[in-house]
Enzyme design. Structure first.
Site, PDB file in Angstrom:
ATOM      1  CG  ASP A 110       3.777   0.223  -5.013  1.00 41.40           C
ATOM      2  OD1 ASP A 110       3.177   1.300  -4.379  1.00 41.40           O
ATOM      3  OD2 ASP A 110       3.575  -0.070  -6.159  1.00 41.40           O
ATOM      4  CG  ASP A 293       0.363   4.197  -3.557  1.00 43.06           C
ATOM      5  OD1 ASP A 293       1.588   3.578  -3.392  1.00 43.06           O
ATOM      6  OD2 ASP A 293      -0.268   4.232  -4.554  1.00 43.06           O
TER       7      ASP A 293
END
Length: 404
Positions: A110, A293
């Site tokens: 992430d 992201d």
């Protein structure tokens, strides 16, 4: 050393970064979800994103943030970051090992958070029964820390404590890596997640408790050739896997040259969003960030713009809060473009509309992220499936190129 790693641990291939020596690449896998799981994950995107970009999500802290002015350094970067972490039931995952002998966990890699955490053997929450758990008593390389660790969600708090052990990612072993053991996981969200934990790849300024992120250790200890990592997020509908590379990038997975955009604040991998275009309508953006992201599924933008775009594509909100539209209309919809670093990146309607076994869902989600972070857009997998991305920690920049 340049190490590439799959988010699913299947297959090896020879890959090279320019004139560098060949490396072993483990392919990166996308979750094999049922349509119901996919719809549930997309419906939960808002709560995950809110937790990541609002910090704890509590009203008191949010109000305090709105009253702050972010002090900037001379180069325009933020002097501090907002602590964040999250559990994102995202689509792309891989395996890591912790301890000696190794204990294996599936994690979301992430770029929108900066901490590593996995479930603890001491966890008694329902969610923990469905996932692999770390047992430090079985590791000879474990070292006690014990500092409390908590991440607050709308459904409750993920709680635990910090520990230290050897982390192995691909062929890279990071000794004495601090991470969180989760002893409590809230609600059923975690129970239905396909992954055990999170592997944060954001800047250290947003790391909860100031824990040094794993990639920083890799760079500081010269375990990778370059302070760079990269993502190829495949579309498994095309039959291929993806990959994440630590220490470089794989030019076989993109067309032409990389185009770079400077990071505007060291926290998220946030670049300036200079313009957006939908069909023939183009809007110049001012003082707006775009966080690249890998842990988010959709494109998250201010509510007013999201509502406008969804109206233009004929999408209507259903009972779950998702915008759905007639799949037959997708071929007639105009392209959508984002401009970073002076370069326009264009998504076709088939890119920004997700087809889940005949049900079409808009990739545009509305959320108003307040100051000091906002205005900011979150650029998730809807975009990243089409564009290869390179994250250059040494030069504070993100590289983009069309994937192939």
């Amino acid at each position: 050393m340049k190490v590439s790693l799959s988010l699913a641990a299947l297959g090896l291939l020879a890959a090279c970064h320019e004139a560098a020596a060949a490396v072993h690449t483990v392919r990166l896998k996308k979750t094999r979800e049922t349509p119901e799981e996919t719809l549930q994950r997309l419906a939960n995107t808002g709560s995950y994103v809110a937790q990541k970009y609002f910090g704890s999500g509590s009203a008191a802290q949010l109000g305090a943030l709105q009253g702050q002015v972010v002090p900037l350094n001379a180069d325009g970067s933020a002097a501090f970051g907002v602590p964040i972490s999250n559990f994102m039931n995202a689509q792309y995952y891989g395996e890591i090992d912790i301890g000696t002998p190794p204990q294996t966990f599936g994690v979301v890699f992430d770029t929108g958070s900066s901490n590593l955490w996995v479930p603890s053997a001491e966890c008694s929450s329902i969610a923990c029964f469905f996932h692999r758990k770390y047992d430090h008593s079985q590791s000879s390389s474990y070292a006690k820390n014990g500092t409390d660790f908590a991440i607050r969600y709308g459904t409750g708090s993920l709680e635990g404590y910090l520990s230290q052990d050897t982390l192995t990612v691909g062929d890279i072993a990071v000794e004495a890596q601090q991470f969180a053991e989760a002893t409590k996981e809230p609600g059923l969200t975690f129970a239905f997640g396909r992954f055990d934990g999170i592997f944060g790849l954001g800047y250290d300024t947003i790391s909860v408790k100031g824990v040094v992120p794993p990639f920083y250790h890799m760079v500081n200890r010269k375990l990778v050739d370059e302070p760079v990592f990269s993502f190829y997020l495949s579309d498994t509908a095309n039959g291929d896997d993806g990959e994440m590379i630590l220490g470089g990038y794989n030019s076989e997975h993109f067309e032409g040259d990389l185009k770079w955009a400077k990071v505007r604040r060291r926290g998220y991998w946030e670049v300036d969003l200079e313009a957006v275009q939908f069909g023939d309508d183009e809007i110049a953006m001012s003082n707006t960030g775009a966080a690249i992201d890998t842990g988010s599924s959709l494109l998250v933008l201010p509510t007013t713009l999201a509502d406008m775009l969804n109206k233009k594509i004929g999408a209507k909100k259903n009972f779950a809060g998702q915008y759905t539209l007639d799949c037959a209309s997708v071929p007639t919809l105009p392209p959508f473009s984002l401009t970073f670093g002076g370069v326009k990146y264009t998504l076709d309607a088939s890119d920004y509309v997700l087809n889940v076994q005949g049900q079409c869902i808009s990739g545009f989600m509305g959320m108003d992220i307040p100051e000091p972070l906002g205005p900011i857009w979150i650029i998730g997998d809807v975009f990243l499936r089409k564009f290869y991305t390179v994250y250059d920690l040494g030069n504070d920049r993100v590289g983009f190129a069309k994937s192939r």
